[in-house]
Write a protein that holds these residues in place. Structure first.
Motif, PDB file in Angstrom:
ATOM      1  N   SER A  43       0.851  -1.181   0.000  1.00  0.00           N
ATOM      2  CA  SER A  43       0.000   0.000   0.000  1.00  0.00           C
ATOM      3  C   SER A  43       0.893   1.240   0.000  1.00  0.00           C
ATOM      4  O   SER A  43       1.855   1.307   0.767  1.00  0.00           O
ATOM      5  N   ASN A  44       0.564   2.174  -0.862  1.00  0.00           N
ATOM      6  CA  ASN A  44       1.344   3.416  -0.974  1.00  0.00           C
ATOM      7  C   ASN A  44       2.838   3.133  -1.162  1.00  0.00           C
ATOM      8  O   ASN A  44       3.685   3.805  -0.579  1.00  0.00           O
ATOM      9  N   GLY A  45       3.148   2.102  -1.947  1.00  0.00           N
ATOM     10  CA  GLY A  45       4.528   1.793  -2.287  1.00  0.00           C
ATOM     11  C   GLY A  45       5.349   1.113  -1.212  1.00  0.00           C
ATOM     12  O   GLY A  45       6.559   0.963  -1.356  1.00  0.00           O
ATOM     13  N   LYS A  46       4.696   0.654  -0.132  1.00  0.00           N
ATOM     14  CA  LYS A  46       5.423  -0.035   0.946  1.00  0.00           C
ATOM     15  C   LYS A  46       4.696  -1.310   1.323  1.00  0.00           C
ATOM     16  O   LYS A  46       3.483  -1.412   1.197  1.00  0.00           O
ATOM     17  N   ALA A  47       5.468  -2.289   1.807  1.00  0.00           N
ATOM     18  CA  ALA A  47       4.876  -3.531   2.307  1.00  0.00           C
ATOM     19  C   ALA A  47       4.440  -3.271   3.745  1.00  0.00           C
ATOM     20  O   ALA A  47       5.264  -2.983   4.603  1.00  0.00           O
ATOM     21  N   ILE A  48       3.120  -3.334   3.980  1.00  0.00           N
ATOM     22  CA  ILE A  48       2.622  -3.034   5.333  1.00  0.00           C
ATOM     23  C   ILE A  48       2.347  -4.301   6.138  1.00  0.00           C
ATOM     24  O   ILE A  48       2.080  -4.239   7.323  1.00  0.00           O
ATOM     25  N   GLY A  49       2.401  -5.452   5.458  1.00  0.00           N
ATOM     26  CA  GLY A  49       2.159  -6.716   6.139  1.00  0.00           C
ATOM     27  C   GLY A  49       2.151  -7.846   5.141  1.00  0.00           C
ATOM     28  O   GLY A  49       2.534  -7.669   3.978  1.00  0.00           O
ATOM     29  N   PRO A 102       6.130  -0.258   8.222  1.00  0.00           N
ATOM     30  CA  PRO A 102       6.133  -0.614   6.794  1.00  0.00           C
ATOM     31  C   PRO A 102       7.552  -0.797   6.267  1.00  0.00           C
ATOM     32  O   PRO A 102       8.478  -0.110   6.698  1.00  0.00           O
ATOM     33  N   LYS A 103       7.701  -1.762   5.334  1.00  0.00           N
ATOM     34  CA  LYS A 103       9.023  -2.064   4.769  1.00  0.00           C
ATOM     35  C   LYS A 103       9.161  -1.409   3.402  1.00  0.00           C
ATOM     36  O   LYS A 103       8.226  -1.446   2.587  1.00  0.00           O
ATOM     37  N   GLU A 104      10.333  -0.842   3.170  1.00  0.00           N
ATOM     38  CA  GLU A 104      10.648  -0.275   1.863  1.00  0.00           C
ATOM     39  C   GLU A 104      10.747  -1.415   0.854  1.00  0.00           C
ATOM     40  O   GLU A 104      11.326  -2.458   1.150  1.00  0.00           O
ATOM     41  N   VAL A 105      10.189  -1.205  -0.335  1.00  0.00           N
ATOM     42  CA  VAL A 105      10.267  -2.211  -1.391  1.00  0.00           C
ATOM     43  C   VAL A 105      10.642  -1.554  -2.714  1.00  0.00           C
ATOM     44  O   VAL A 105      10.401  -0.366  -2.903  1.00  0.00           O
ATOM     45  N   GLU A 106      11.229  -2.348  -3.585  1.00  0.00           N
ATOM     46  CA  GLU A 106      11.482  -1.921  -4.959  1.00  0.00           C
ATOM     47  C   GLU A 106      10.596  -2.755  -5.854  1.00  0.00           C
ATOM     48  O   GLU A 106      10.523  -3.973  -5.698  1.00  0.00           O
ATOM     49  N   MET A 107       9.908  -2.091  -6.802  1.00  0.00           N
ATOM     50  CA  MET A 107       9.078  -2.824  -7.758  1.00  0.00           C
ATOM     51  C   MET A 107       9.015  -2.029  -9.052  1.00  0.00           C
ATOM     52  O   MET A 107       9.309  -0.835  -9.073  1.00  0.00           O
ATOM     53  N   ILE A 113      -1.688  -4.751 -10.027  1.00  0.00           N
ATOM     54  CA  ILE A 113      -2.279  -5.784  -9.175  1.00  0.00           C
ATOM     55  C   ILE A 113      -1.166  -6.526  -8.444  1.00  0.00           C
ATOM     56  O   ILE A 113      -1.060  -6.457  -7.235  1.00  0.00           O
ATOM     57  N   TRP A 114      -0.344  -7.250  -9.197  1.00  0.00           N
ATOM     58  CA  TRP A 114       0.758  -8.020  -8.633  1.00  0.00           C
ATOM     59  C   TRP A 114       2.074  -7.342  -8.950  1.00  0.00           C
ATOM     60  O   TRP A 114       2.259  -6.803 -10.031  1.00  0.00           O
ATOM     61  N   ALA A 115       3.001  -7.422  -8.018  1.00  0.00           N
ATOM     62  CA  ALA A 115       4.352  -6.922  -8.255  1.00  0.00           C
ATOM     63  C   ALA A 115       5.342  -7.913  -7.678  1.00  0.00           C
ATOM     64  O   ALA A 115       5.128  -8.449  -6.596  1.00  0.00           O
ATOM     65  N   ASN A 116       6.405  -8.164  -8.418  1.00  0.00           N
ATOM     66  CA  ASN A 116       7.539  -8.884  -7.852  1.00  0.00           C
ATOM     67  C   ASN A 116       8.355  -7.828  -7.135  1.00  0.00           C
ATOM     68  O   ASN A 116       8.875  -6.909  -7.773  1.00  0.00           O
ATOM     69  N   VAL A 117       8.391  -7.904  -5.819  1.00  0.00           N
ATOM     70  CA  VAL A 117       9.029  -6.843  -5.037  1.00  0.00           C
ATOM     71  C   VAL A 117      10.304  -7.336  -4.366  1.00  0.00           C
ATOM     72  O   VAL A 117      10.397  -8.495  -3.989  1.00  0.00           O
ATOM     73  N   VAL A 118      11.231  -6.422  -4.257  1.00  0.00           N
ATOM     74  CA  VAL A 118      12.451  -6.689  -3.509  1.00  0.00           C
ATOM     75  C   VAL A 118      12.293  -5.977  -2.178  1.00  0.00           C
ATOM     76  O   VAL A 118      12.089  -4.762  -2.137  1.00  0.00           O
ATOM     77  N   VAL A 119      12.322  -6.743  -1.098  1.00  0.00           N
ATOM     78  CA  VAL A 119      12.189  -6.187   0.250  1.00  0.00           C
ATOM     79  C   VAL A 119      13.563  -5.843   0.761  1.00  0.00           C
ATOM     80  O   VAL A 119      14.481  -6.650   0.701  1.00  0.00           O
ATOM     81  N   LYS A 120      13.704  -4.632   1.254  1.00  0.00           N
ATOM     82  CA  LYS A 120      14.988  -4.200   1.782  1.00  0.00           C
ATOM     83  C   LYS A 120      14.991  -4.356   3.297  1.00  0.00           C
ATOM     84  O   LYS A 120      14.305  -3.605   3.985  1.00  0.00           O
ATOM     85  N   ASP A 121      15.684  -5.364   3.787  1.00  0.00           N
ATOM     86  CA  ASP A 121      15.821  -5.564   5.229  1.00  0.00           C
ATOM     87  C   ASP A 121      17.067  -4.826   5.709  1.00  0.00           C
ATOM     88  O   ASP A 121      18.101  -4.873   5.076  1.00  0.00           O
ATOM     89  N   GLU A 122      16.921  -4.154   6.836  1.00  0.00           N
ATOM     90  CA  GLU A 122      18.063  -3.402   7.380  1.00  0.00           C
ATOM     91  C   GLU A 122      18.874  -4.260   8.314  1.00  0.00           C
ATOM     92  O   GLU A 122      18.428  -5.192   8.875  1.00  0.00           O
TER      93      GLU A 122
END
Length: 122
Positions: A43-49, A102-107, A113-122
């Motif tokens: 949501s809004n460009g971030k992974a919220i859950g 929320p986690k920052e993601v790249e897509m 609808i669907w996005a293959n996202v890269v989750v950036k873990d700190e």
């Protein structure tokens, strides 16, 4: 920093928050999906859950879905407008979890609808 690619479902608010809080267990869409398993809620460009996509039910009319408003949290008037005369499907979600923050993601740009996202873990 580790990076991991996951499947993300793009959902507008307030529905995205309702999903990750476990208050919305059906996501209503105009198509079926073959995707199953754990997905990120974007949501809004971030992974919220995240949640587990376990089934797809339907097709339904907006009137049929109105009987299950407690599961999808959308009014019959919203469903009528959204469906635009097309059948609707309920994507069944379980085991929802809201991230502490929320986690920052790249897509890719323009995904809807669907996005293959890269989750950036700190």
């Amino acid at each position: 920093m580790t990076m991991e690619t996951k499947k993300g479902l793009i959902v507008r608010e307030p529905y995205a928050s309702l999903i990750v809080e476990g208050k919305k267990v059906w996501e209503i869409r105009k198509t079926r999906t073959r995707v199953r398993g754990e997905i990120l809620i974007i949501s809004n460009g971030k992974a919220i859950g995240k949640a587990e996509l376990v089934d797809v039910l339907g097709p339904f009319t907006p009137e049929e879905l109105a009987e299950h408003e407690d599961k999808h949290r959308a009014s019959v008037s919203f469903l009528r407008e959204y469906s635009n005369g097309k059948p609707l499907y309920a994507w069944v979600l379980k085991n929802a979890e809201k991230f502490e923050k929320p986690k920052e993601v790249e897509m890719a740009k323009g995904v809807q609808i669907w996005a293959n996202v890269v989750v950036k873990d700190e």
